[in-house]
Design a protein around this motif. Structure first.
Motif, short mmCIF file in Angstrom:
data_model
loop_
_atom_site.label_atom_id
_atom_site.label_comp_id
_atom_site.label_asym_id
_atom_site.label_seq_id
_atom_site.Cartn_x
_atom_site.Cartn_y
_atom_site.Cartn_z
N ILE A 33 -6.17 2.85 5.22
CA ILE A 33 -6.74 2.20 4.05
C ILE A 33 -8.23 1.94 4.26
CG2 ILE A 33 -6.29 -0.18 4.77
CD1 ILE A 33 -5.87 1.20 1.21
N PHE A 67 -6.55 5.46 0.08
CA PHE A 67 -5.43 5.42 1.00
C PHE A 67 -5.20 6.86 1.44
CE2 PHE A 67 -0.75 5.57 1.71
CZ PHE A 67 -0.76 4.85 2.88
N LEU A 99 0.83 -1.20 0.00
CA LEU A 99 0.00 0.00 0.00
C LEU A 99 0.86 1.25 0.00
CD1 LEU A 99 -2.69 -1.19 2.52
CD2 LEU A 99 -3.05 -0.71 0.11
#
Length: 489
Positions: A146, A121, A71
């Motif tokens: 997230i 995000f 991420l």
């Protein structure tokens, strides 16, 4: 380079996350509008990597670190370089350092106007990089920033549930404290527990040990008897999650004690830091449909929306501080130098229930054309416990209290018993604390069972009709000893 193929993650839910991230987070853009988005993510990633709250060390489950890295490193930063201060993924005490290379990027696979914004995000879309407000589920156990949209989560949940069911498994969400173990701060230990310091197990022997002193946390933890066998057997039937009201650091340390080889939980550890509501739990972060999930917890009210999924556990009070926390004036198991029985304890009893539910779900209901629901199976198994019993209560409830609303009445009904307010020939049990009441004397005269309230309480926790002779009301028994457990108010 794709990390999906190299990932050691084995659970189907985690694989789906990996596929999503691999398939969509590569999408980048070299236009000027995206430049600012990249810089914002880079800045966020840099500051986040130094935060202990967001990044655990390399001792945490590999899959969780993998997704955090994915991420951070790949959201609109296609060529981010991951540098670790350890021996790769299996190194110890390392933090991820992200170095961004913003000079090059892949061509955008979707424009901002076309993007459905499946998740965010921070405040950036995970696919196109646009600033968005996404309504959905926060997966704080992966990363606190997230969030994925409801439609995307529903897709994952449907895919994961089908995969798990195809492997003849269900889902099992496990509480920690008072369910699988009991912990105490060292400063709260009483002199009668000093002998425990000579009985602690090596932290390296988690697979067989049960009593651990975690000096760096100023804590001692006792695993519940039978827990290693329970987890091994349950893992054959369930995809298992940990869900605790403890903080993240505590949750991960307890997961290491319970699962030292990382066989059962992987990244599926949820703490109070991850949930949307501080004092409640939900199945939002569990990638399984509610119709396929069971929960083991010692506290019912923290699951307000999922009580039909819940198997309520008898609390494990090993340390003196645990008894004091719940207002018990009795000695704890440690003070008595005793412990629960492994073959007859709470975990052994509930494992038997889980086996039965699993068997009914996959064998007896296999030919049903309708949708199978584990909650209905659990309810059927529960109602078999006191099936055929007709119960009358005598001075157990306060006067003028509506009997049908009392937790003990409801508990008996949920266990399959029929409850009444007046005696008649069909009554099988009178539940009382005093043998001198009119109904109690009737029970003795008619050779009916005259039992204490804890007979029902015990049946509720052990999921079986217990021998009545162990719970008989005796004329010389103090009423104080006959009070119902703390779960019944």
């Amino acid at each position: 380079m794709s990390l999906v193929a190299d990932s050691p993650v084995s659970s189907s839910g985690s694989d789906d996350f990996a596929e999503f991230l691999d398939g969509h987070l590569d999408a980048g853009s070299e236009n000027e509008d995206d430049g600012e988005a990249k810089r914002e993510v880079a800045s966020s990633s840099s500051s986040s990597s130094s935060s202990e709250e967001e990044f655990e060390d390399d001792d945490q489950p590999v899959s969780k670190r993998y997704y955090s890295e994915q991420l951070i490193c790949r959201t609109k930063i296609p060529e981010a370089e991951i540098v670790q201060n350890g021996d790769g993924l299996e190194g110890s005490a390392s933090h991820v350092i992200v170095k961004q290379n913003l000079e090059t990027s892949s061509s955008a696979s979707v424009s901002k106007n076309e993007c459905a914004h499946p998740g965010s995000f921070g405040k950036l879309c995970v696919r196109c990089g646009a600033q968005v407000e996404v309504a959905g589920v926060s997966f704080g156990n992966i990363h606190k920033e997230i969030l994925f949209g409801n439609a995307e989560v529903a897709r994952w949940r449907d895919t994961d549930t089908k995969s798990v069911l195809c492997r003849r498994k269900l889902y099992l969400v496990l509480d920690l404290d008072h369910t699988l173990l009991n912990s105490t701060h060292l400063k709260h230990m009483v002199p009668e527990e000093d002998y425990l310091n000579n009985q602690i197990d090596s932290i390296q022997d988690c697979q067989n040990g049960s009593l651990f002193r975690l000096s760096f946390m100023n804590m001692m933890t006792k695993l519940r008897p039978y827990v290693h066998t329970f987890l091994k057997e349950a893992s054959q039937m369930f995809e298992m999650y940990i869900y605790t009201m403890g903080d993240k650091a505590y949750a991960l340390e307890m997961a290491k004690l319970l699962d030292p080889r990382n066989e059962y939980f992987h990244a599926k550890v949820i703490s109070r830091n991850d949930g949307a509501q501080r004092h409640q739990k939900s199945l939002d972060m569990v990638l399984g449909d509610e119709s396929a999930v069971l929960i083991l917890d010692d506290t019912e009210h923290v699951w307000p929306s999922h009580r039909d999924n819940l198997i309520l556990m008898e609390r494990y009070h090993f340390f003196a501080s645990s008894c004091q926390q719940f207002g018990f004036g009795c000695h704890s198991l440690s003070q008595l130098k005793s412990d629960e029985s492994e073959p007859e304890g709470a975990l052994a009893a509930v494992l038997s229930v889980l086996r039965r539910v699993h068997h009914i779900f996959f064998n007896e209901l296999a030919g049903q054309t309708g949708r199978r629901d584990v909650r209905q199976v659990l309810n059927t198994v529960r109602k078999d416990v006191l099936k055929g019993c007709r119960i009358v209560f005598s001075r157990v409830f306060p006067s003028k209290f509506p009997a049908e609303s009392h937790p003990l009445w409801k508990m008996a009904v949920n266990l399959g018993a029929t409850c009444a307010t007046e005696v008649d020939p069909t009554v099988t049990h009178v539940v009382a604390m005093d043998p001198g009441t009119k109904k109690s004397r009737w029970a003795l005269e008619k050779d009916k069972f005259l039992v204490l309230p804890r007979w029902i309480d015990g049946a509720n926790y052990l999921w079986q009709r217990l021998p009545e002779e162990n719970f008989l009301v005796k004329s010389n028994e103090p009423k104080a000893e006959a009070k119902v457990k703390d779960s019944v108010v």
